[in-house]
Design a protein around this motif. Structure first.
Motif, PDB file in Angstrom:
ATOM      1  N   PRO A   5       0.769  -1.269  -0.078  1.00 31.85           N
ATOM      2  CA  PRO A   5      -0.071  -0.114  -0.040  1.00 31.85           C
ATOM      3  C   PRO A   5       0.710   1.243  -0.067  1.00 31.85           C
ATOM      4  O   PRO A   5       0.534   2.346  -0.609  1.00 31.85           O
ATOM      5  CB  PRO A   5      -0.787  -0.178   1.205  1.00 31.85           C
ATOM      6  N   THR A   6       2.047   1.189   0.433  1.00 29.57           N
ATOM      7  CA  THR A   6       2.977   2.349   0.676  1.00 29.57           C
ATOM      8  C   THR A   6       3.469   2.706  -0.802  1.00 29.57           C
ATOM      9  O   THR A   6       3.277   3.928  -1.065  1.00 29.57           O
ATOM     10  CB  THR A   6       3.842   2.302   1.797  1.00 29.57           C
ATOM     11  N   ALA A   7       3.916   1.761  -1.024  1.00 30.30           N
ATOM     12  CA  ALA A   7       4.657   2.041  -2.602  1.00 30.30           C
ATOM     13  C   ALA A   7       3.485   2.314  -3.571  1.00 30.30           C
ATOM     14  O   ALA A   7       3.558   3.247  -4.407  1.00 30.30           O
ATOM     15  CB  ALA A   7       5.275   0.641  -3.015  1.00 30.30           C
ATOM     16  N   ARG A   8       2.010   1.721  -3.603  1.00 29.71           N
ATOM     17  CA  ARG A   8       1.329   2.255  -4.610  1.00 29.71           C
ATOM     18  C   ARG A   8       0.647   3.635  -4.348  1.00 29.71           C
ATOM     19  O   ARG A   8       0.445   4.298  -5.310  1.00 29.71           O
ATOM     20  CB  ARG A   8       0.109   0.974  -4.156  1.00 29.71           C
ATOM     21  N   GLU A   9       0.575   3.962  -3.107  1.00 37.60           N
ATOM     22  CA  GLU A   9       0.118   5.522  -3.098  1.00 37.60           C
ATOM     23  C   GLU A   9       0.934   6.454  -3.341  1.00 37.60           C
ATOM     24  O   GLU A   9       0.709   7.411  -3.702  1.00 37.60           O
ATOM     25  CB  GLU A   9      -0.436   5.382  -1.343  1.00 37.60           C
ATOM     26  N   LEU A  10       2.336   6.142  -2.992  1.00 32.40           N
ATOM     27  CA  LEU A  10       3.286   6.942  -3.358  1.00 32.40           C
ATOM     28  C   LEU A  10       3.648   7.259  -5.003  1.00 32.40           C
ATOM     29  O   LEU A  10       3.630   8.282  -5.264  1.00 32.40           O
ATOM     30  CB  LEU A  10       4.752   6.681  -2.660  1.00 32.40           C
ATOM     31  N   VAL A  11       3.479   5.893  -5.624  1.00 36.05           N
ATOM     32  CA  VAL A  11       3.671   5.978  -7.161  1.00 36.05           C
ATOM     33  C   VAL A  11       2.399   6.475  -7.731  1.00 36.05           C
ATOM     34  O   VAL A  11       2.496   7.334  -8.432  1.00 36.05           O
ATOM     35  CB  VAL A  11       3.842   4.735  -7.470  1.00 36.05           C
ATOM     36  N   ALA A  12       1.330   6.436  -7.028  1.00 32.86           N
ATOM     37  CA  ALA A  12      -0.100   7.058  -7.588  1.00 32.86           C
ATOM     38  C   ALA A  12      -0.051   8.499  -7.485  1.00 32.86           C
ATOM     39  O   ALA A  12      -0.272   9.290  -8.336  1.00 32.86           O
ATOM     40  CB  ALA A  12      -1.318   6.443  -6.931  1.00 32.86           C
ATOM     41  N   ARG A  13       0.562   8.959  -6.311  1.00 31.41           N
ATOM     42  CA  ARG A  13       0.701  10.490  -6.239  1.00 31.41           C
ATOM     43  C   ARG A  13       1.817  10.953  -7.058  1.00 31.41           C
ATOM     44  O   ARG A  13       1.465  12.184  -7.641  1.00 31.41           O
ATOM     45  CB  ARG A  13       0.936  10.800  -4.503  1.00 31.41           C
ATOM     46  N   TRP A  14       2.831  10.144  -7.159  1.00 32.27           N
ATOM     47  CA  TRP A  14       3.937  10.782  -7.976  1.00 32.27           C
ATOM     48  C   TRP A  14       3.580  11.012  -9.523  1.00 32.27           C
ATOM     49  O   TRP A  14       3.689  11.988 -10.199  1.00 32.27           O
ATOM     50  CB  TRP A  14       5.038   9.811  -8.008  1.00 32.27           C
ATOM     51  N   GLN A  15       2.786   9.857  -9.915  1.00 33.62           N
ATOM     52  CA  GLN A  15       1.994   9.924 -11.472  1.00 33.62           C
ATOM     53  C   GLN A  15       1.301  11.082 -11.499  1.00 33.62           C
ATOM     54  O   GLN A  15       1.168  11.800 -12.591  1.00 33.62           O
ATOM     55  CB  GLN A  15       1.317   8.585 -11.584  1.00 33.62           C
ATOM     56  N   HIS A  16       0.402  11.361 -10.511  1.00 34.28           N
ATOM     57  CA  HIS A  16      -0.613  12.413 -10.575  1.00 34.28           C
ATOM     58  C   HIS A  16      -0.038  13.803 -10.670  1.00 34.28           C
ATOM     59  O   HIS A  16      -0.465  14.714 -11.342  1.00 34.28           O
ATOM     60  CB  HIS A  16      -1.711  12.388  -9.349  1.00 34.28           C
ATOM     61  N   CYS A  17       1.059  13.611  -9.976  1.00 35.27           N
ATOM     62  CA  CYS A  17       1.897  14.862  -9.952  1.00 35.27           C
ATOM     63  C   CYS A  17       2.621  15.406 -11.312  1.00 35.27           C
ATOM     64  O   CYS A  17       2.235  16.436 -11.750  1.00 35.27           O
ATOM     65  CB  CYS A  17       2.979  15.022  -8.897  1.00 35.27           C
ATOM     66  N   ARG A  18       2.891  14.294 -11.897  1.00 32.87           N
ATOM     67  CA  ARG A  18       3.713  14.432 -13.243  1.00 32.87           C
ATOM     68  C   ARG A  18       2.601  14.716 -14.293  1.00 32.87           C
ATOM     69  O   ARG A  18       2.973  15.716 -15.222  1.00 32.87           O
ATOM     70  CB  ARG A  18       4.509  13.328 -13.665  1.00 32.87           C
ATOM     71  N   ARG A  19       1.380  14.484 -14.153  1.00 35.95           N
ATOM     72  CA  ARG A  19       0.238  14.608 -15.014  1.00 35.95           C
ATOM     73  C   ARG A  19      -0.106  16.119 -15.202  1.00 35.95           C
ATOM     74  O   ARG A  19      -0.653  16.673 -15.964  1.00 35.95           O
ATOM     75  CB  ARG A  19      -0.846  13.557 -14.945  1.00 35.95           C
ATOM     76  N   ASP A  20      -0.028  16.575 -13.819  1.00 33.30           N
ATOM     77  CA  ASP A  20      -0.310  17.899 -13.672  1.00 33.30           C
ATOM     78  C   ASP A  20       0.857  18.936 -13.623  1.00 33.30           C
ATOM     79  O   ASP A  20       0.734  20.242 -13.776  1.00 33.30           O
ATOM     80  CB  ASP A  20      -0.734  18.231 -12.145  1.00 33.30           C
TER      81      ASP A  20
END
Length: 476
Positions: free
Chosen positions: A380-395
């Motif tokens: 869960p930690t890795a999934r949440e961090l990568v999801a936030r990272w990907q969202h940040c890059r898309r923005d």
């Protein structure tokens, strides 16, 4: 006075004088700023006299970066090794020992140098080796020593230093020093403890006039060898020892006063113990000073050590007898057993201290997987961090505080490289058969391996701070 020097790619170089001191001025155009901003900041944080750090930095109105560097007019190590009859075991020590120390100091500060080479190291006016090729230097949060070998940037520095040692060993054999070359310590041993080289051979200066005959012992003694650094782990805030002309009692009293000051004792007690220590130390030094074969400096240091030990014993005795009556001391606030927060509740207590009405969505904005100190399941930690990272890059956001650590090595990566890594990690974690495993954990730093079928495994380096777990680096 301005004299142009050969350009370094798009960077213009010139020799100038600032306040009567020569300096090398680099003019970096705006298009080259991203690379040199990171490199100059990393070189400044390396904190080593053997890494070329900027003297001053300024930015013009058009975005041009102007950097002032110290002048390095000496030859490179490659040029020195190519000189017939130049290399000796002593000069090999003067070449390698400071570089190993500089790498260790830089890594302790979280700086990687992008590798070192014979062409990237130049001798300065003192004859000391200085790493002048700093374009690939990058800074990030420091890693524990046991995790550095897992990081590609740290591993690159170590491998390049090993190649440097191999070149020096081959040059020693070619110069007729085969026995010394075979007995030379390994590169990993030198990086772990640079002082091993000082035990292997006596250091000699790099820049001396070569003659047809080898220099004699008298000629070597006429030029004092360069002061080589000690191992970084051995350095620290050590109090200066007393001078030869200093009274031993005052030196011991000063040492005991520093120790007593750390214990936060009353001023009257500190003064009384200090006076007693000074008198006893002077008397002991005068009596023992009559012994033959013992220097005064040794006596001073020994008396100071005995005085400090005695002061600690006296302090412990007085503290034990008067501890119950010391009402003047400020009480230490400690939580009751019922309200003392546990390690896992530390983050929750800090949030609740501000009031639930202040931030009702704190739980949703900060999942438990990110704030838990020791998660049993890192998925869960890795999934949440990568999801936030990907969202940040898309923005197209430059700063991703909720996903990436402030001192992240990712800041030195190209944008397309970072996007490819985020996409690969997200695809792997979306697979229901993916797995996240802890390779190694050192305190608040953890190295995770992410694996999925038919995909290349990737590594995720995460760091825990006050904000919870954040990504420091990633690679595959």
């Amino acid at each position: 006075m301005v004299r142009r020097l050969p350009a370094l790619g798009e960077v213009e170089r010139a020799l100038v004088r600032v306040d009567g001191v020569s300096a090398e001025r680099w003019t970096v155009p705006l298009i080259e700023r991203p690379v040199w901003d990171l490199a100059v900041a990393a070189a400044a944080q390396a904190r080593s006299a053997h890494v070329r750090a900027p003297l001053d930095v300024a930015i013009a109105s058009d975005g041009t970066l102007r950097i002032l560097f110290p002048v390095l007019a000496g030859p490179t190590l490659e040029e020195l090794l190519a000189t017939d009859g130049w290399l000796t075991p002593g000069r090999a020590v003067t070449m390698l020992c400071p570089i190993a120390d500089a790498i260790s100091v830089a890594h302790d500060a979280g700086v990687t140098l992008g590798g070192v080479s014979l062409t990237g190291i130049r001798a300065d006016a003192r004859g000391a080796p200085v790493i002048h090729a700093i374009s690939q230097a990058r800074s990030a949060s420091p890693l524990p020593a046991q995790l550095r070998s897992k990081d590609p940037a740290h591993r690159e520095d170590a491998e390049c230093f090993a190649a440097l040692c191999t070149d020096v060993r081959a040059a020693l054999e070619a110069a007729g020093h085969s026995d010394a070359a075979h007995s030379m310590p390994d590169a990993d041993q030198v990086l772990a403890q640079p002082s091993r080289l000082q035990h292997w051979a006596e250091a000699e200066p790099l820049l001396v006039t070569l003659s047809s005959a080898a220099p004699t012992a008298a000629e070597r003694a006429s030029v004092p060898p360069l002061a080589l650094p000690s191992r970084p782990a051995d350095r620290g805030q050590v109090a200066d020892g007393p001078s030869v002309n200093e009274r031993p009692g005052r030196a011991a009293a000063a040492a005991s006063a520093r120790v007593l000051g750390l214990l936060a004792l009353p001023a009257e007690l500190v003064t009384g113990v200090t006076i007693t220590v000074e008198r006893a130390s002077e008397r002991a030094a005068s009596l023992v000073g009559r012994a033959r074969g013992v220097s005064r400096r040794q006596l001073v240091v020994g008396a100071a050590g005995l005085a400090v030990v005695g002061a600690l014993v006296v302090t412990a005795a007085l503290g034990g007898s008067e501890g119950a009556d010391s009402s003047a001391a400020a009480p230490v606030a400690s939580p009751s057993p019922q309200t003392a927060p546990t390690d896992g509740d530390e983050q929750g207590s800090s949030v609740s201290a501000g009031g639930a009405a202040d931030d009702e969505g704190a739980g949703a904005a900060q999942p438990e997987a990110l704030v838990e100190p020791n998660p049993e399941d890192w998925g869960p930690t890795a999934r949440e961090l990568v999801a936030r990272w990907q969202h940040c890059r898309r923005d197209v956001r430059v700063i991703c505080d909720e996903a990436v650590h402030q001192m992240a090595a990712l800041g030195g990566r190209a944008a397309d490289e970072v996007d490819a890594m985020v996409t690969a990690l997200a695809s792997m974690l979306e697979s229901p058969t993916s797995s996240v495993t802890v390779v190694e954990r050192a305190g608040d730093v953890a190295l995770l391996t992410i694996a999925a079928p038919d995909m290349t495994a990737a590594s995720l380096l995460v760091v825990r701070s006050e904000a919870g777990w954040r990504i420091r680096d990633a690679w595959n």
